[in-house]
Enzyme design. Structure first.
Site, PDB file in Angstrom:
ATOM      1  N   ILE A   1      90.519  45.653  17.194  1.00  0.00           N
ATOM      2  CA  ILE A   1      89.013  44.927  17.495  1.00  0.00           C
ATOM      3  C   ILE A   1      87.831  45.707  17.135  1.00  0.00           C
ATOM      4  O   ILE A   1      86.719  45.086  16.639  1.00  0.00           O
ATOM      5  CB  ILE A   1      89.034  44.567  18.924  1.00  0.00           C
ATOM      6  CG1 ILE A   1      87.911  43.551  19.260  1.00  0.00           C
ATOM      7  CG2 ILE A   1      88.865  45.870  19.645  1.00  0.00           C
ATOM      8  CD1 ILE A   1      87.895  42.813  20.745  1.00  0.00           C
ATOM      9  N   LYS A   2      87.800  46.976  16.950  1.00  0.00           N
ATOM     10  CA  LYS A   2      86.820  47.928  16.765  1.00  0.00           C
ATOM     11  C   LYS A   2      86.532  47.564  15.212  1.00  0.00           C
ATOM     12  O   LYS A   2      85.413  47.681  15.000  1.00  0.00           O
ATOM     13  CB  LYS A   2      87.172  49.105  17.032  1.00  0.00           C
ATOM     14  CG  LYS A   2      88.103  49.977  16.094  1.00  0.00           C
ATOM     15  CD  LYS A   2      88.400  51.307  16.551  1.00  0.00           C
ATOM     16  CE  LYS A   2      89.494  52.023  15.767  1.00  0.00           C
ATOM     17  NZ  LYS A   2      90.126  53.362  16.267  1.00  0.00           N
ATOM     18  N   GLY A   3      87.598  47.335  14.383  1.00  0.00           N
ATOM     19  CA  GLY A   3      87.204  46.811  13.221  1.00  0.00           C
ATOM     20  C   GLY A   3      86.755  48.043  12.009  1.00  0.00           C
ATOM     21  O   GLY A   3      87.282  49.190  12.380  1.00  0.00           O
TER      22      GLY A   3
END
Length: 250
Positions: free
Chosen positions: A130-132
């Site tokens: 999710i942090k990408g």
């Protein structure tokens, strides 16, 4: 076609068209004047004339890293360069979610990991977590995408089995370790295993990425798409949605 691709060009260093380039490499020699001479000799043989060693640093007792600056006479014809152009629209996360929901009427399933002995998960995590990466959220952020991140050192049979168990729409593989072309061999093994295990019309999309991949090698490697360095999660998500909705429509 742009002006740049319509003309022959030279490298640029100090002044336009001077042909000056900078090259770095390591030689298996202790740092010395002889080693610097060997570095200049190598650069000469590669077509740099004159070649000036502008930096030399010992890398332990037996190796030296060099930066060489010099002129080359080679010309570049951009019109002969072959690249893989993006043939799909870039979508926002909202557009990706809406397209998946409308087209599939279920979540799009992505299984990813690093295969073989590759323990470097930075690449796969940049796309999936999710942090990408590069200011973009990873695929875990997308409400309509289910992500199964298997992590590092995943065997090819395990990857195939998990893809089957999850009914995966796409399989994402990251390869950072490239010694002895391990990334090439691992990818070919992976693509062959999926083609053996699935009927052609049911096989998940096979996508690989890493800093040493050439995007033009997808056909040679037996995968659907190769992503090189700098790829963002949004590009991957947009590609997956584009291809899977195409499949659904055909």
């Amino acid at each position: 076609m742009t002006e740049t691709t319509n003309r022959i060009i030279r490298p640029y260093g100090d002044t336009t068209g001077d042909g000056m380039v900078q090259l770095s490499f390591t030689l298996p020699m202790p740092h010395s004047k002889v080693a610097e001479g060997a570095a200049a000799q190598l650069a000469n043989k590669m077509g740099m004339d004159p070649a000036l060693v502008v930096h030399a640093k010992a890398m332990g007792p037996d190796f030296t890293f060099f930066v060489v600056y010099g002129r080359v006479n080679h010309l570049v014809d951009p019109s002969q360069v072959q690249v893989v152009e993006r043939d799909y629209p870039l979508l926002t996360p909202k557009e990706v979610n809406a397209t998946v929901k409308e087209s599939l009427r279920r979540r799009l399933v992505v299984v990813g990991g690093c295969i073989g002995t590759d323990a470097h998960t930075v690449g796969i995590d940049a796309i999936l977590n999710i942090k990408g990466f590069a200011g973009e959220k990873g695929l875990e952020y997308y409400r309509e995408i289910k992500v199964v991140n298997l992590g590092a050192q995943v065997s090819v049979p395990t990857l195939v089995d998990r893809a089957r168990a999850e009914n995966a729409d796409a399989v994402l593989v990251s390869q950072v370790v490239t010694q002895r072309d391990a990334h090439i061999l691992n990818t070919r093994e992976m693509s062959a295993a999926f083609r053996e295990s699935y009927p052609a019309d049911r096989r998940p999309l096979l996508v690989v990425g890493g800093p040493r991949f050439d995007e033009t090698m997808a056909g040679e490697l037996g995968v659907d798409r190769v992503f090189a360095r700098g790829t963002t999660p949004g590009e991957v998500a947009s590609y997956l949605v584009h291809r899977i909705t195409q499949r659904k429509a055909s």
